[in-house]
Design a protein around this motif. Sequence first.
Motif, PDB file in Angstrom:
ATOM      1  N   ASN A   1       0.834  -1.202   0.000  1.00 10.07           N
ATOM      2  CA  ASN A   1       0.000   0.000   0.000  1.00 10.07           C
ATOM      3  C   ASN A   1       0.869   1.252   0.000  1.00 10.07           C
ATOM      4  O   ASN A   1       0.538   2.261  -0.621  1.00 10.07           O
ATOM      5  CB  ASN A   1      -0.912   0.021   1.224  1.00 10.07           C
ATOM      6  CG  ASN A   1      -2.017  -1.024   1.146  1.00 10.07           C
ATOM      7  OD1 ASN A   1      -2.328  -1.530   0.078  1.00 10.07           O
ATOM      8  ND2 ASN A   1      -2.613  -1.344   2.290  1.00 10.07           N
ATOM      9  N   ARG A   2       1.987   1.160   0.705  1.00  9.31           N
ATOM     10  CA  ARG A   2       2.920   2.281   0.760  1.00  9.31           C
ATOM     11  C   ARG A   2       3.500   2.567  -0.640  1.00  9.31           C
ATOM     12  O   ARG A   2       3.705   3.709  -1.017  1.00  9.31           O
ATOM     13  CB  ARG A   2       4.048   1.907   1.734  1.00  9.31           C
ATOM     14  CG  ARG A   2       4.908   3.012   2.194  1.00  9.31           C
ATOM     15  CD  ARG A   2       4.346   3.767   3.381  1.00  9.31           C
ATOM     16  NE  ARG A   2       3.633   2.944   4.334  1.00  9.31           N
ATOM     17  CZ  ARG A   2       4.173   2.397   5.402  1.00  9.31           C
ATOM     18  NH1 ARG A   2       5.436   2.528   5.649  1.00  9.31           N
ATOM     19  NH2 ARG A   2       3.423   1.723   6.233  1.00  9.31           N
ATOM     20  N   VAL A   3       3.759   1.499  -1.390  1.00  6.72           N
ATOM     21  CA  VAL A   3       4.243   1.678  -2.769  1.00  6.72           C
ATOM     22  C   VAL A   3       3.198   2.451  -3.584  1.00  6.72           C
ATOM     23  O   VAL A   3       3.517   3.404  -4.294  1.00  6.72           O
ATOM     24  CB  VAL A   3       4.537   0.320  -3.450  1.00  6.72           C
ATOM     25  CG1 VAL A   3       4.838   0.499  -4.931  1.00  6.72           C
ATOM     26  CG2 VAL A   3       5.697  -0.389  -2.756  1.00  6.72           C
ATOM     27  N   GLY A   4       1.930   2.045  -3.431  1.00  8.79           N
ATOM     28  CA  GLY A   4       0.857   2.746  -4.143  1.00  8.79           C
ATOM     29  C   GLY A   4       0.800   4.204  -3.762  1.00  8.79           C
ATOM     30  O   GLY A   4       0.641   5.090  -4.613  1.00  8.79           O
ATOM     31  N   SER A   5       0.947   4.460  -2.459  1.00 10.52           N
ATOM     32  CA  SER A   5       0.902   5.830  -1.974  1.00 10.52           C
ATOM     33  C   SER A   5       2.044   6.660  -2.554  1.00 10.52           C
ATOM     34  O   SER A   5       1.849   7.796  -2.994  1.00 10.52           O
ATOM     35  CB  SER A   5       0.936   5.795  -0.439  1.00 10.52           C
ATOM     36  OG  SER A   5       1.562   6.928   0.077  1.00 10.52           O
ATOM     37  N   GLU A   6       3.243   6.098  -2.599  1.00 10.17           N
ATOM     38  CA  GLU A   6       4.395   6.822  -3.168  1.00 10.17           C
ATOM     39  C   GLU A   6       4.182   7.102  -4.658  1.00 10.17           C
ATOM     40  O   GLU A   6       4.484   8.185  -5.144  1.00 10.17           O
ATOM     41  CB  GLU A   6       5.685   6.022  -2.979  1.00 10.17           C
ATOM     42  CG  GLU A   6       6.238   6.062  -1.559  1.00 10.17           C
ATOM     43  CD  GLU A   6       6.622   7.470  -1.107  1.00 10.17           C
ATOM     44  OE1 GLU A   6       7.060   8.271  -1.958  1.00 10.17           O
ATOM     45  OE2 GLU A   6       6.466   7.772   0.081  1.00 10.17           O
ATOM     46  N   LEU A   7       3.674   6.085  -5.384  1.00  5.58           N
ATOM     47  CA  LEU A   7       3.440   6.282  -6.817  1.00  5.58           C
ATOM     48  C   LEU A   7       2.412   7.384  -7.051  1.00  5.58           C
ATOM     49  O   LEU A   7       2.544   8.208  -7.951  1.00  5.58           O
ATOM     50  CB  LEU A   7       2.972   4.970  -7.459  1.00  5.58           C
ATOM     51  CG  LEU A   7       4.042   3.887  -7.624  1.00  5.58           C
ATOM     52  CD1 LEU A   7       3.400   2.543  -7.914  1.00  5.58           C
ATOM     53  CD2 LEU A   7       5.006   4.253  -8.758  1.00  5.58           C
ATOM     54  N   MET A   8       1.379   7.394  -6.198  1.00  5.00           N
ATOM     55  CA  MET A   8       0.347   8.426  -6.339  1.00  5.00           C
ATOM     56  C   MET A   8       0.937   9.812  -6.093  1.00  5.00           C
ATOM     57  O   MET A   8       0.623  10.773  -6.797  1.00  5.00           O
ATOM     58  CB  MET A   8      -0.775   8.125  -5.349  1.00  5.00           C
ATOM     59  CG  MET A   8      -1.954   9.057  -5.424  1.00  5.00           C
ATOM     60  SD  MET A   8      -3.366   8.319  -4.548  1.00  5.00           S
ATOM     61  CE  MET A   8      -4.106   9.776  -3.856  1.00  5.00           C
ATOM     62  N   GLN A   9       1.840   9.910  -5.110  1.00  7.44           N
ATOM     63  CA  GLN A   9       2.441  11.211  -4.812  1.00  7.44           C
ATOM     64  C   GLN A   9       3.377  11.688  -5.915  1.00  7.44           C
ATOM     65  O   GLN A   9       3.644  12.880  -6.030  1.00  7.44           O
ATOM     66  CB  GLN A   9       3.229  11.141  -3.501  1.00  7.44           C
ATOM     67  CG  GLN A   9       2.341  11.038  -2.277  1.00  7.44           C
ATOM     68  CD  GLN A   9       3.156  10.719  -1.040  1.00  7.44           C
ATOM     69  OE1 GLN A   9       3.964  11.525  -0.615  1.00  7.44           O
ATOM     70  NE2 GLN A   9       2.956   9.539  -0.488  1.00  7.44           N
TER      71      GLN A   9
END
Lengths: 195, 221
Positions: free
Chosen positions: B47-55
């Motif tokens: 989920n953290r990977v997704g969050s970083e990609l979104m940012q």
Amino acid sequence: MSSMTKRATPGDKLVALSACLARVANDRDKSAFAELFDHYAPQIRAYSLAREPGSDLVADDLVQEVMTRVWLKAASYNPGLANLNTWIFTLARNCRIDYLRRNSRYATEIDPTDMFNEMEDEGPDPFQLAQQSRVEESIREGLKQLPREQSEILTKVYLEGKSHQQASDELKLPLGTVKSRVRLALKKLEVLVVR
Amino acid sequence: MSKSTNHPFEELLAAYSAGSLPLSQALCVSAHLEHCESCGQKLARLNRVGSELMQQLKPARASDELKNRMLDSLDSLTVDDIPPQHSVSANPSVPRCLNQFIDRGYDDLPWKRVSADIQSVELCRDSNGAKVELLKIKPGGSATTHTHLGDEYTVILEGSFSDEAGVYREGDFMVRGTGDQHTPVATQDRECICLAVTEGPVQFTGLFSRMLNPLIRRNYV
């Protein structure tokens, strides 16, 4: 003396935003909510547009859905389970899943509401906060260093919402190659090491 | 939490985290996650990977109109504006993600006889046509040897079974691909209840490839 001013790091920004969320949770503070909106609404819109380019109305709807949850669920959000950025990502993801289900050409009765944890109090065992920020940093650095073909595949899966099969069709790659690129990328990011 | 030894593949867990997995498969992953702490930790990082990609995306400005509309609506928002969560089932072995189909526990479901050893109940269909069902194998009972036309995803909810490849316990997650042959046998001490998702046979619709369909039905492709 502006050159002497230390630039705010992503970490500082996150601390400030987390303080806003606490004010929303405890005081129903609308100006704090407005600050959260200013920061996250453009990110949420970008996330929606990555999947549906040009669909501004869909993007605005997603912002409303996500920010409605931020307002209503601020008090039940558990920072021990995920930091605020990650919480917003999971909310945006869950709202997008729900939107796609409601607007799909092929109906399904499966309701995703109880399937994806929203980082509320009843979730799994929390991990250590200190370790969290270290993992965060290493993922951010790792993403910068990924070979282009690996970051491309993560973008397809996470942002454009493509299944492995769709990614394989679009990139004209065998399905097995798509899967192994995802696996290699995750390995480089050290996401899968359970300490 | 019990310690399961059979987990979803990493790329499947990543697709779940990304929200790009068909909901029927996501149900299986979700049921497994309720049993498996290590996959839960991996998921938190995914989920953290997704969050970083979104940012990392270039922000797309939101209009003042949207912001004002949102701020004006805050006072009137209530919990009715977001989907309600389902009440918890009476049986603790029913995973939270299945509460939407199972009100009171496994016993009250309309089980149908499949064979002397097996009963099943269909819970729903996914939009891709995949069938979501529960299977109940009686103690020591065996599922007849079968092959699959599409992939089959299974999570053990209660009891345990073994097949040619090993022993599977509560929370274990497995995928059997097209053409895999296996003969699951439930352990003697109790019945075994599984969540099973079977993808429908692929049907080609192109002019040339339609000729392949009879071959698929016979399992040649």
